[in-house]
Write a protein that holds these residues in place. Structure first.
Motif, short mmCIF file in Angstrom:
data_model
loop_
_atom_site.label_atom_id
_atom_site.label_comp_id
_atom_site.label_asym_id
_atom_site.label_seq_id
_atom_site.Cartn_x
_atom_site.Cartn_y
_atom_site.Cartn_z
N GLN A 1 0.82 -1.20 0.00
CA GLN A 1 0.00 0.00 0.00
C GLN A 1 0.86 1.26 0.00
OE1 GLN A 1 -2.39 -0.76 3.49
NE2 GLN A 1 -4.14 -1.50 2.27
N ALA A 2 2.00 1.20 0.68
CA ALA A 2 2.86 2.37 0.82
C ALA A 2 3.84 2.54 -0.35
CB ALA A 2 3.65 2.29 2.13
N ASN A 3 3.91 1.53 -1.23
CA ASN A 3 4.88 1.57 -2.34
C ASN A 3 4.19 1.18 -3.64
OD1 ASN A 3 7.80 1.82 -0.97
ND2 ASN A 3 6.52 0.52 0.33
N PRO A 4 3.52 2.12 -4.28
CA PRO A 4 2.73 1.82 -5.48
C PRO A 4 3.54 1.24 -6.64
CG PRO A 4 2.22 4.01 -4.62
CD PRO A 4 3.42 3.52 -3.87
N SER A 5 4.84 1.47 -6.67
CA SER A 5 5.64 0.98 -7.79
C SER A 5 6.03 -0.49 -7.65
CB SER A 5 6.92 1.81 -7.93
OG SER A 5 7.72 1.69 -6.78
N ALA A 6 5.85 -1.06 -6.47
CA ALA A 6 6.24 -2.45 -6.24
C ALA A 6 5.11 -3.40 -6.64
CB ALA A 6 6.60 -2.67 -4.77
N SER A 7 5.50 -4.58 -7.12
CA SER A 7 4.52 -5.58 -7.56
C SER A 7 4.25 -6.64 -6.51
CB SER A 7 5.02 -6.26 -8.84
OG SER A 7 5.24 -5.34 -9.87
N VAL A 8 5.26 -6.91 -5.67
CA VAL A 8 5.19 -8.02 -4.71
C VAL A 8 5.82 -7.57 -3.41
CG1 VAL A 8 5.76 -10.45 -4.32
CG2 VAL A 8 5.53 -9.59 -6.66
N SER A 9 5.32 -8.10 -2.30
CA SER A 9 5.99 -7.92 -1.02
C SER A 9 6.09 -9.27 -0.32
CB SER A 9 5.27 -6.91 -0.12
OG SER A 9 3.97 -7.36 0.22
N THR A 10 7.12 -9.42 0.51
CA THR A 10 7.33 -10.67 1.22
C THR A 10 7.98 -10.37 2.56
OG1 THR A 10 8.16 -12.93 0.96
CG2 THR A 10 9.61 -11.16 0.23
N LEU A 11 8.35 -11.42 3.31
CA LEU A 11 8.86 -11.26 4.68
C LEU A 11 10.24 -11.89 4.82
CD1 LEU A 11 5.63 -12.35 6.63
CD2 LEU A 11 6.39 -9.99 6.19
N ALA A 12 10.99 -11.41 5.80
CA ALA A 12 12.28 -11.99 6.14
C ALA A 12 12.53 -11.79 7.63
CB ALA A 12 13.40 -11.35 5.33
N THR A 13 13.40 -12.63 8.17
CA THR A 13 13.74 -12.52 9.58
C THR A 13 15.23 -12.77 9.75
OG1 THR A 13 13.11 -13.27 11.81
CG2 THR A 13 13.35 -14.96 10.13
N PRO A 14 15.88 -12.13 10.73
CA PRO A 14 17.33 -12.32 10.90
C PRO A 14 17.69 -13.77 11.23
CG PRO A 14 16.59 -10.37 12.10
CD PRO A 14 15.36 -11.09 11.65
N ILE A 15 18.86 -14.19 10.76
CA ILE A 15 19.41 -15.51 11.06
C ILE A 15 20.51 -15.33 12.11
CG2 ILE A 15 20.68 -17.50 10.15
CD1 ILE A 15 19.41 -16.90 7.42
N HIS A 16 20.39 -16.07 13.21
CA HIS A 16 21.37 -15.95 14.30
C HIS A 16 22.13 -17.25 14.56
CE1 HIS A 16 20.00 -11.93 15.21
NE2 HIS A 16 18.76 -12.34 15.39
N GLU A 17 21.78 -18.33 13.84
CA GLU A 17 22.46 -19.61 14.05
C GLU A 17 23.20 -20.01 12.76
OE1 GLU A 17 18.94 -19.59 14.44
OE2 GLU A 17 19.14 -18.88 16.51
N ARG A 18 24.44 -20.39 12.92
CA ARG A 18 25.24 -20.72 11.75
C ARG A 18 24.72 -21.98 11.05
NH1 ARG A 18 31.81 -20.24 11.15
NH2 ARG A 18 31.89 -20.76 8.92
N GLU A 19 24.22 -22.93 11.83
CA GLU A 19 23.68 -24.16 11.23
C GLU A 19 22.53 -23.84 10.29
OE1 GLU A 19 21.75 -28.48 12.57
OE2 GLU A 19 22.32 -27.01 14.09
N LEU A 20 21.65 -22.94 10.71
CA LEU A 20 20.53 -22.54 9.84
C LEU A 20 21.05 -21.79 8.62
CD1 LEU A 20 17.45 -22.34 9.44
CD2 LEU A 20 17.51 -20.22 10.77
N LEU A 21 22.03 -20.93 8.82
CA LEU A 21 22.59 -20.16 7.71
C LEU A 21 23.15 -21.06 6.63
CD1 LEU A 21 23.47 -17.33 6.63
CD2 LEU A 21 25.62 -17.68 7.87
N GLU B 1 10.93 -6.72 -12.00
CA GLU B 1 9.92 -6.25 -11.06
C GLU B 1 10.51 -6.14 -9.65
OE1 GLU B 1 6.95 -5.24 -11.88
OE2 GLU B 1 6.92 -5.91 -13.97
N THR B 2 9.85 -5.35 -8.81
CA THR B 2 10.33 -5.10 -7.45
C THR B 2 9.61 -5.98 -6.43
OG1 THR B 2 10.88 -2.80 -7.95
CG2 THR B 2 10.56 -3.36 -5.63
N ILE B 3 10.40 -6.65 -5.58
CA ILE B 3 9.86 -7.37 -4.44
C ILE B 3 10.30 -6.62 -3.18
CG2 ILE B 3 9.83 -9.51 -3.12
CD1 ILE B 3 10.50 -11.04 -5.63
N LEU B 4 9.34 -6.14 -2.42
CA LEU B 4 9.65 -5.48 -1.16
C LEU B 4 9.80 -6.52 -0.06
CD1 LEU B 4 7.05 -2.57 -1.33
CD2 LEU B 4 9.51 -2.39 -1.74
#
Length: 285
Positions: free
Chosen positions: A154-174, A255-258
């Motif tokens: 809603q706040a970025n009319p030029s973007a086509s897609v938005s998604t989520l991310a979260t920080p990685i703090h464990e090396r095994e997961l990384l 295209e832009t993914i936020l």
């Protein structure tokens, strides 16, 4: 309430795991409601019956509710989607969804992905502007995360897609290829997604993990309707085919993914162990 035995799974499970509800046949040709057709923001849950790693996982039922119902009820707590729609190719799933109060629409069994299923489901919704794609195996999705996803578009009319991310703090997961990583610029625009470590340190420093230099991609998306209908007709990209990550097609076509950052990863259900852990957390309150 009648239950049926779940097909054999090659893990040791407690007695409560092994049942899913017996379902009646869905009424054929159930029309989509006027509310869905007129909504501007719709959340769609693509619900495919068959799963390789965990058979019939959306219908697993402990404590009286299926995985699909838990996901639906979590989505209903989000403020911004006006309607929730379950899109499936299975009459039993559609029938069960209607029994717990959801609106369900039948889609083609030939849809190659959840994104294609969502696109097919919203073709009859010409007034929709933003479509959220939430997988049916996300019973612990944060309603606030869904709203932030919508707010980002809603706040970025030029973007086509938005998604989520979260920080990685464990090396095994990384270092796990099953954990998809994402890098994004200062405006939150995705630069690349990969199963490899990105950015890749020339020299390792444990502070990279402490300082949240790496991010795990969370596979929940919001799309502008016009672009969602266009995705299936875009040629698969080279990096998409190498990494086996569909979202790279969007970037390769310019295209832009936020990317919106959230504090914690959602806990989807992919394996029997995931389901056992989910039920244990629910029972613990």
């Amino acid at each position: 309430m009648k239950c049926a035995i779940l097909p054999q799974i090659d893990v040791e499970l407690p007695n409560f795991f092994g049942y899913y509800m017996t379902l009646s046949q869905a009424p054929p040709g159930t029309p989509m409601s006027p509310k869905i057709k007129s909504a501007k923001c719709i959340l769609v849950i693509p619900a495919r019956r068959h799963s390789t790693r965990l058979p019939d996982k959306l219908l697993l039922c402990a404590g009286g509710k299926t995985v699909l119902q838990h996901t639906y009820e979590a989505a209903c707590q989000a403020r911004l989607p006006e309607c929730i729609l379950i899109a499936t190719d299975d009459k039993d799933i559609a029938a069960k969804a209607r029994r717990f109060g959801a609106e369900a629409v039948m889609t083609s069994p030939d849809c190659p992905s959840g994104t294609d299923r969502v696109a097919e489901a919203i073709q009859e919704c010409p007034k929709a502007e933003i479509i959220v794609n939430l997988q049916g195996d996300e019973p612990e999705i944060s309603p606030a995360a869904i709203d932030r996803l919508v707010e980002s578009l809603q706040a970025n009319p030029s973007a086509s897609v938005s998604t989520l991310a979260t920080p990685i703090h464990e090396r095994e997961l990384l270092e796990d290829p099953a954990c998809v990583k994402v890098v994004f610029d200062r405006q939150g625009r995705a630069l690349y997604f990969s199963r490899s470590i990105i950015p890749h340190p020339r020299e390792w420093d444990d502070n990279y993990l402490t300082n949240s230099e790496f991010h795990q991609h969370i596979g929940v998306y919001a799309y502008r309707r016009d672009f969602l209908l266009k995705i299936a007709h875009l040629d698969p990209g080279r990096t998409e085919q190498i990494e086996k990550l569909e979202q790279l097609r969007v970037l390769e076509h310019g295209e832009t993914i936020l990317v919106t950052e959230i504090d914690h990863a959602t806990r989807g259900i992919d394996t029997a162990e995931d389901y056992v852990a989910f039920v244990s957390r629910r029972r613990a309150g």
